[in-house]
Design an enzyme around this catalytic site. Structure first.
Site, short mmCIF file in Angstrom:
data_model
loop_
_atom_site.label_atom_id
_atom_site.label_comp_id
_atom_site.label_asym_id
_atom_site.label_seq_id
_atom_site.Cartn_x
_atom_site.Cartn_y
_atom_site.Cartn_z
N ARG A 178 -62.47 5.02 -7.96
CA ARG A 178 -61.24 4.42 -8.55
C ARG A 178 -60.19 4.15 -7.57
O ARG A 178 -59.96 2.90 -7.44
CB ARG A 178 -61.12 4.76 -9.84
CG ARG A 178 -62.08 4.52 -11.16
CD ARG A 178 -63.44 4.91 -10.85
NE ARG A 178 -64.41 4.58 -11.92
CZ ARG A 178 -65.14 5.53 -12.57
NH1 ARG A 178 -65.22 6.72 -11.96
NH2 ARG A 178 -66.01 5.27 -13.47
N ASP A 344 -75.13 8.91 -15.75
CA ASP A 344 -74.62 8.77 -17.03
C ASP A 344 -74.36 6.99 -17.28
O ASP A 344 -74.41 6.35 -16.31
CB ASP A 344 -73.26 9.31 -16.88
CG ASP A 344 -72.27 8.87 -16.14
OD1 ASP A 344 -72.85 8.59 -14.63
OD2 ASP A 344 -71.13 8.58 -16.23
N GLU A 345 -73.95 6.75 -18.53
CA GLU A 345 -73.76 5.46 -18.84
C GLU A 345 -74.39 4.42 -18.03
O GLU A 345 -73.90 3.42 -17.20
CB GLU A 345 -72.01 5.21 -18.43
CG GLU A 345 -71.22 6.29 -19.14
CD GLU A 345 -69.81 6.17 -18.81
OE1 GLU A 345 -68.98 6.74 -19.82
OE2 GLU A 345 -69.49 5.93 -17.60
N TRP A 425 -70.65 16.85 -20.82
CA TRP A 425 -69.33 16.04 -20.95
C TRP A 425 -68.93 15.42 -22.03
O TRP A 425 -67.81 15.44 -22.39
CB TRP A 425 -69.23 15.03 -19.58
CG TRP A 425 -69.96 13.54 -19.75
CD1 TRP A 425 -71.18 13.33 -19.43
CD2 TRP A 425 -69.26 12.44 -20.32
NE1 TRP A 425 -71.44 12.09 -19.87
CE2 TRP A 425 -70.37 11.62 -20.31
CE3 TRP A 425 -67.99 12.30 -20.90
CZ2 TRP A 425 -70.07 10.23 -20.71
CZ3 TRP A 425 -68.12 10.71 -21.36
CH2 TRP A 425 -68.87 9.78 -21.29
N TYR A 450 -61.39 17.15 -19.26
CA TYR A 450 -61.21 15.96 -18.57
C TYR A 450 -59.67 15.92 -18.21
O TYR A 450 -58.88 15.75 -19.19
CB TYR A 450 -61.57 14.79 -19.44
CG TYR A 450 -63.13 14.40 -19.13
CD1 TYR A 450 -64.01 15.23 -18.78
CD2 TYR A 450 -63.34 12.85 -19.07
CE1 TYR A 450 -65.27 14.83 -18.53
CE2 TYR A 450 -64.68 12.62 -18.78
CZ TYR A 450 -65.47 13.58 -18.73
OH TYR A 450 -66.72 13.23 -18.27
N ASP A 452 -57.92 13.58 -16.68
CA ASP A 452 -57.27 12.57 -16.72
C ASP A 452 -56.71 12.08 -17.92
O ASP A 452 -55.91 11.03 -17.85
CB ASP A 452 -58.28 11.62 -16.18
CG ASP A 452 -59.57 11.43 -17.05
OD1 ASP A 452 -59.76 12.28 -17.69
OD2 ASP A 452 -60.10 10.62 -17.14
N TRP A 500 -60.95 12.07 -13.05
CA TRP A 500 -61.32 10.65 -12.91
C TRP A 500 -60.17 9.93 -12.63
O TRP A 500 -59.04 10.38 -13.26
CB TRP A 500 -62.01 9.97 -14.27
CG TRP A 500 -63.18 10.81 -14.45
CD1 TRP A 500 -63.38 11.77 -15.66
CD2 TRP A 500 -64.55 10.69 -13.93
NE1 TRP A 500 -65.09 12.13 -15.54
CE2 TRP A 500 -65.42 11.59 -14.57
CE3 TRP A 500 -64.98 10.07 -12.85
CZ2 TRP A 500 -66.69 11.71 -14.25
CZ3 TRP A 500 -66.59 10.01 -12.60
CH2 TRP A 500 -67.22 10.97 -13.23
N GLU A 502 -59.16 6.52 -12.53
CA GLU A 502 -58.67 4.90 -12.85
C GLU A 502 -57.15 5.01 -12.81
O GLU A 502 -56.68 3.86 -12.28
CB GLU A 502 -58.91 4.88 -14.23
CG GLU A 502 -60.68 4.45 -14.41
CD GLU A 502 -61.44 5.90 -14.75
OE1 GLU A 502 -62.60 5.87 -15.39
OE2 GLU A 502 -61.00 6.94 -14.50
#
Length: 814
Positions: A178, A344-345, A425, A450, A452, A500, A502
């Site tokens: 990211r 994932d995702e 997660w 997490y 972030d 993460w 972002e």
């Protein structure tokens, strides 16, 4: 001079839960070791470093010799003291002995420090390395700097330590997709892991927003996949259409840079695990090689926004060949026994609409579950079974190369690959399910790990992904509760924090988000749960912040500030103030002025009257430690009262007390009556409601005020955020009752709003009422109306027009 424990306590300190006890008499030594050793007996006296000290490495391997040499080199660099080196003991000198002892755990060590000598024993180089890390932490924090500091007390407190980690896997993940991280930052990041005895650097190298690893066989991955034309401005749901900065963002690591980083990490006994995402999070790869998608004629772009995207790898032979070739180069760069394949995702839309995928499903005989899967208790579609085929096929290939896979807990969908390790997660259940099925699992639940997410009041913090997890909350995590099944205890092999990127646009932001919470996870991974103690940890963290300062790590400083909250005690809403820095005074004001060392001293939760602007700061020895934090609080007739709503609240209930307190959510003072109003910084304070025709597009808020009172006005706040499908209330009315059965209206109003061109806005409305004595009150808020789906907000639900949601905070009665 360092402070510590008197000899009167030594015999009894066979390591209780904290190891931070102090004698009431004068103390000499201090043991600010993070993570806390698992056995430690403080001793009297100190070992003084000098040019006459010998570092003795009799019968040590070259690898252990290198560790000893690194110790002497750092002490020479920072203190100016030149320790002598020898492979033979000098009986007339003070010696630091490196002694190889058989039979100790791989990462275990024994450290004996006395005024006349130090002995570090281990069976493996890993143990010697961690013993040296402990020695560094017993020296002044300046040892972690880059400049010579000769006037420090270059001595170590006497102590007996026998130590080994709780879990074999202790890691941090860094996302560089990211936002790209410089190699300089990667080296500093590795140093922070080593300093806190973490042994794994999980490197997230590919995603929709960028491909960050050089693959020589596929140069377009660097030429195209490593760059995006622009990046989202502000939080994801603030604007629709979204706003971008118009600036190209790119970067990738050459194979030579990666080799150097992997070698540097290995010198710190850190394994680097690369992550190559599949089958989802593939946009950067598909932008480079669209033939790997289900729609090869389409043009793909590396995205500058966040989220989950329907464009995924197509499970065809061309794709598998590509991934195998990529992994061949990855394997050559990373000697880790694990390769992380993501998993994932991965939306299944492309596969559902793909003739090749449907034919492959039929060929493989994949069918949707008719009964729940034995591992996770869910029914899985045939497309989810196809993902299992994808993951299993890649696992077999990596197994053939002598490697194993790790994947996020979605790899449980449709059946788990035979030898896979699961990284849990979503919460803890994925890891527990995998462990019960006999698979190793690494716990990294977003509710604790997490990094972030917010760690201090969102109104004063930089924008993050959301959530709210303080250092105290993160420290409370226990990956394997004592009452867990034996299979769970056996197969949960460690813990990891995830960073993460972002909303971390630069290295300083990464430091801020990762630390100090990553250090709490380091102690969770190393120290037995029975030895963990929050008060002891925060006491040791004071010096750890000095170490981070010496390393130029820009950690979050909330540790030095005051957290302001509210809580109900004995039926009364009170203000609650807390600081993590031990032994401090909290000083506060209620009139909006900045507190000083002479302001009101906080002793316990207190009641306030009316509306106040509460300002608070932590002080020690008359000096303010951090910054002033503030919060406006509102006392009214229903402050702290329990209430009911129709419909029930949605994904946010407006309460974060449980995050600070870690004892559980406050069930008595949720978001609408906790004395605090919502803001545009985050969604945390808001209570969310989905309104539609089934509930007459109205929210009904009801409170029993317990005794008759005179009601003359109601104040409430609602949010404007159309990009997130939220509009403020269009109308309100107030109804009251003396018996809870017969209600009469005492006020109503409709609202015409002036909306900003973009972004979010809060609206606080006051509804004047006919003064009426009543015990029960209802506040009815009308929906803000409808939204044009795909125009006012992103269209990911059917219909051209959709009802807006209502976000409320606070409701006050006067």
């Amino acid at each position: 001079m360092k402070k510590g424990l008197s000899s009167l306590l030594l015999a009894s300190l066979l390591l209780t839960s904290s190891g931070c006890q102090q004698s009431p008499k004068e103390v000499v030594n201090e043991y600010n070791i993070v993570p806390m050793p698992n056995q430690m007996i403080p001793q009297e006296g100190r070992f003084q470093l000098s040019n006459k000290v010998f570092v003795v490495t009799t019968d040590c391997t070259p690898e252990v010799q290198a560790i000893a040499d690194s110790l002497t080199a750092r002490i020479q660099l920072i203190s100016g003291i030149s320790l002598q080196t020898s492979t033979q003991e000098n009986p007339e000198a003070s010696n630091i002995h490196f002694v190889t002892t058989e039979g100790m755990p791989k990462e275990g060590y024994k450290l004996s420090i006395a005024p006349n000598g130090i002995t570090l024993s281990a069976s493996h180089p890993n143990g010697f390395f961690y013993g040296v890390q402990t020695m560094y932490q017993l020296l002044p924090p300046a040892i972690y700097g880059k400049e010579t500091v000769k006037n420090a007390n270059w001595s170590l407190p006497a102590v007996e330590i026998e130590d080994a980690p709780r879990f074999p896997y202790r890691g941090l993940m860094l996302d560089v997709c990211r936002h790209f991280s410089t190699t300089d930052y990667i080296y500093k990041f590795i140093d922070m892991l080593a300093m806190h005895k973490m042994n794994t650097f999980h490197w997230h190298l590919t995603d929709d927003q960028g491909w960050r690893i050089e693959i020589k066989k596929y140069p377009k991955l660097q030429e195209i996949g490593s760059k995006r034309k622009e990046t989202l401005i502000d939080y994801y749901y603030v604007n629709w259409p979204q706003i971008f900065d118009g600036k190209e963002h790119g970067g990738y690591y050459t194979q030579e840079e990666i080799k150097d980083i992997v070698a540097y990490a290995a010198s710190k006994y850190i394994t680097v695990i690369p992550e190559i995402e599949m089958p989802g999070h593939a946009l950067a790869a598909l932008a480079s090689y669209p033939e790997l998608s289900c729609n090869p004629d389409k043009t793909y772009e590396v995205t500058g926004t966040w989220g989950v995207f329907e464009e995924v790898f197509c499970p065809k032979e061309e794709t598998f060949q590509f991934l195998e070739n990529v992994l061949d180069e990855v394997i050559e760069l990373f000697p880790s026994s694990y390769i992380h394949i993501g998993g994932d995702e991965c939306p299944k839309d492309a596969w559902i609409n793909c003739a090749h995928c449907q034919a492959l499903i039929k060929k493989l005989g994949l069918k949707a579950d008719t009964t729940p899967n034995a591992v996770d208790g869910k029914k899985h579609t045939k497309e989810e079974k196809l993902q299992s085929y994808f993951i299993t096929r890649m696992e077999k290939y990596l197994n053939s190369k002598g490697r194993n896979i790790i994947g996020w807990d979605e790899i449980l969908e449709g059946g788990l690959a035979p030898n896979a390790t699961v990284m849990s997660w979503h919460g803890v259940q994925g890891g527990i399910n995998a462990a019960k099925a006999g698979h190793d699992a690494i716990m990294t639940p977003h509710g604790y790990a997490y990094l972030d997410q917010y760690q201090e009041e969102p109104e004063i913090a930089p924008t993050t992904i959301g959530g709210y997890h303080t250092l105290k909350k993160t420290y409370s995590y226990n990956p394997v509760p004592d009452n867990s099944e034996e299979l769970v205890k056996k197969h949960i092999i460690g813990v990891q924090g995830n960073i993460w990127n972002e909303y971390m646009q630069n290295d300083e932001r990464r430091d801020y988000q990762a630390f100090p919470r990553a250090i709490a996870l380091a102690e969770t991974g190393w120290t037995q749960n029975s030895r963990k103690n929050w008060d002891c940890f925060r006491s040791r963290m004071v010096e750890d912040f000095e170490r981070m300062d010496a390393m130029n790590v820009k950690a979050c400083r909330n540790f030095f500030d005051v957290n302001i909250n509210t809580h109900v005690y004995d039926g009364t809403l009170k203000a609650v103030l807390e600081t993590f820095y031990p032994g401090t005074e909290i000083r506060y004001t209620t009139d909006g002025s900045a507190p000083t060392a002479k302001s009101e001293l906080y002793a316990e939760p207190f009641i306030w009257e009316g509306s106040i602007d509460l300002q608070a700061a932590a002080f020690k020895n008359g000096k303010m430690l951090g910054k002033v934090n503030s919060k406006k609080l509102y006392a009214n007739l229903i402050a702290g009262k329990q209430y009911t709503t129709t419909p029930h609240c949605g994904w946010m209930n407006g309460d974060i007390f449980g995050e600070n307190d870690v004892l559980g959510a406050d069930t008595t003072a949720l978001g609408l009556t906790n004395g605090k109003r919502g803001n545009t910084a985050s969604y945390i304070p808001w209570v969310t409601f989905g309104l539609n025709e089934k509930n007459n597009n109205e929210l009904v808020f009801s409170v029993d005020m317990e005794k008759p009172v005179t009601v003359s006005k109601v104040t409430f706040g609602t949010l404007y955020n159309p990009a997130f499908r939220v509009l403020p209330a269009s109308a309100a009315r107030v109804e009251v009752s003396t018996d809870g059965k017969e209600f009469k209206e005492i006020g109503q109003a409709s609202y015409t709003r002036e909306y900003p061109e973009r972004g979010k806005k809060t609206f606080t409305d006051t509804l004047e009422c006919i003064p009426t004595e009543a015990r029960y009150i209802k506040v009815i808020l009308k929906s803000g109306g409808t939204l044009r789906n795909g125009i006012d907000c992103r269209k990911d639900t059917p219909g051209d027009v959709i009802p807006s949601d209502l976000y409320v905070d606070e409701i006050e009665v006067y």
